[in-house]
Design a protein around this motif. Structure first.
Motif, PDB file in Angstrom:
ATOM      1  N   VAL A  44       0.854  -1.188   0.000  1.00 47.42           N
ATOM      2  CA  VAL A  44       0.000   0.000   0.000  1.00 47.42           C
ATOM      3  C   VAL A  44       0.889   1.235   0.000  1.00 47.42           C
ATOM      4  O   VAL A  44       1.950   1.256   0.629  1.00 47.42           O
ATOM      5  N   SER A  45       0.455   2.288  -0.691  1.00 50.20           N
ATOM      6  CA  SER A  45       1.140   3.570  -0.675  1.00 50.20           C
ATOM      7  C   SER A  45       0.195   4.611  -0.090  1.00 50.20           C
ATOM      8  O   SER A  45      -0.927   4.776  -0.576  1.00 50.20           O
ATOM      9  N   ILE A  46       0.654   5.299   0.959  1.00 53.66           N
ATOM     10  CA  ILE A  46      -0.136   6.364   1.568  1.00 53.66           C
ATOM     11  C   ILE A  46       0.621   7.668   1.335  1.00 53.66           C
ATOM     12  O   ILE A  46       1.721   7.860   1.853  1.00 53.66           O
ATOM     13  N   GLY A  47       0.036   8.549   0.529  1.00 57.65           N
ATOM     14  CA  GLY A  47       0.671   9.815   0.160  1.00 57.65           C
ATOM     15  C   GLY A  47       0.734  10.789   1.320  1.00 57.65           C
ATOM     16  O   GLY A  47       0.115  10.591   2.363  1.00 57.65           O
ATOM     17  N   GLN A  48       1.474  11.869   1.122  1.00 56.15           N
ATOM     18  CA  GLN A  48       1.707  12.828   2.204  1.00 56.15           C
ATOM     19  C   GLN A  48       0.432  13.490   2.698  1.00 56.15           C
ATOM     20  O   GLN A  48      -0.544  13.629   1.971  1.00 56.15           O
ATOM     21  N   LYS A  63      -3.822   2.567  -2.996  1.00 55.95           N
ATOM     22  CA  LYS A  63      -3.084   3.825  -2.990  1.00 55.95           C
ATOM     23  C   LYS A  63      -4.008   4.883  -2.391  1.00 55.95           C
ATOM     24  O   LYS A  63      -5.120   5.096  -2.888  1.00 55.95           O
ATOM     25  N   ILE A  64      -3.542   5.542  -1.337  1.00 52.44           N
ATOM     26  CA  ILE A  64      -4.308   6.576  -0.657  1.00 52.44           C
ATOM     27  C   ILE A  64      -3.543   7.879  -0.822  1.00 52.44           C
ATOM     28  O   ILE A  64      -2.343   7.942  -0.561  1.00 52.44           O
ATOM     29  N   GLN A  65      -4.235   8.935  -1.257  1.00 47.75           N
ATOM     30  CA  GLN A  65      -3.558  10.211  -1.422  1.00 47.75           C
ATOM     31  C   GLN A  65      -4.539  11.346  -1.261  1.00 47.75           C
ATOM     32  O   GLN A  65      -5.754  11.164  -1.362  1.00 47.75           O
ATOM     33  N   THR A  66      -4.012  12.556  -1.012  1.00 45.68           N
ATOM     34  CA  THR A  66      -4.836  13.748  -0.947  1.00 45.68           C
ATOM     35  C   THR A  66      -4.906  14.375  -2.328  1.00 45.68           C
ATOM     36  O   THR A  66      -4.116  14.054  -3.203  1.00 45.68           O
ATOM     37  N   MET A  67      -5.843  15.259  -2.520  1.00 45.41           N
ATOM     38  CA  MET A  67      -5.998  15.921  -3.823  1.00 45.41           C
ATOM     39  C   MET A  67      -5.235  17.201  -3.854  1.00 45.41           C
ATOM     40  O   MET A  67      -4.991  17.874  -2.998  1.00 45.41           O
TER      41      MET A  67
END
Length: 67
Positions: A44-48, A63-67
């Motif tokens: 899994v990749s969790i963005g900043q 993959k989890i990320q903010t916009m």
């Protein structure tokens, strides 16, 4: 107590609460916060700047990320 696979990368600016499980190949980037009882599946990749949990399970390969 946290369970963190040795192949996981957790950026030093991120914070983990207690009772976190992180499987192999996970990448957690800048300024993330994992709340208690969170389970992160393999690769899994969790963005900043993400906050995850509490009591959440993220499936392998997500993959989890903010916009």
């Amino acid at each position: 107590m946290n369970e963190i696979h040795p192949s996981a990368f957790i950026h030093p600016s991120s914070y983990l609460d207690d009772s976190i499980c992180i499987q192999e190949g996970v990448r957690i980037w800048h300024f993330c916060h994992l709340l208690e009882y969170t389970h992160i599946g393999a690769h899994v990749s969790i963005g900043q700047n993400c906050v995850v949990g509490p009591r959440v399970s993220i499936g392998a390969g997500s993959k989890i990320q903010t916009m």
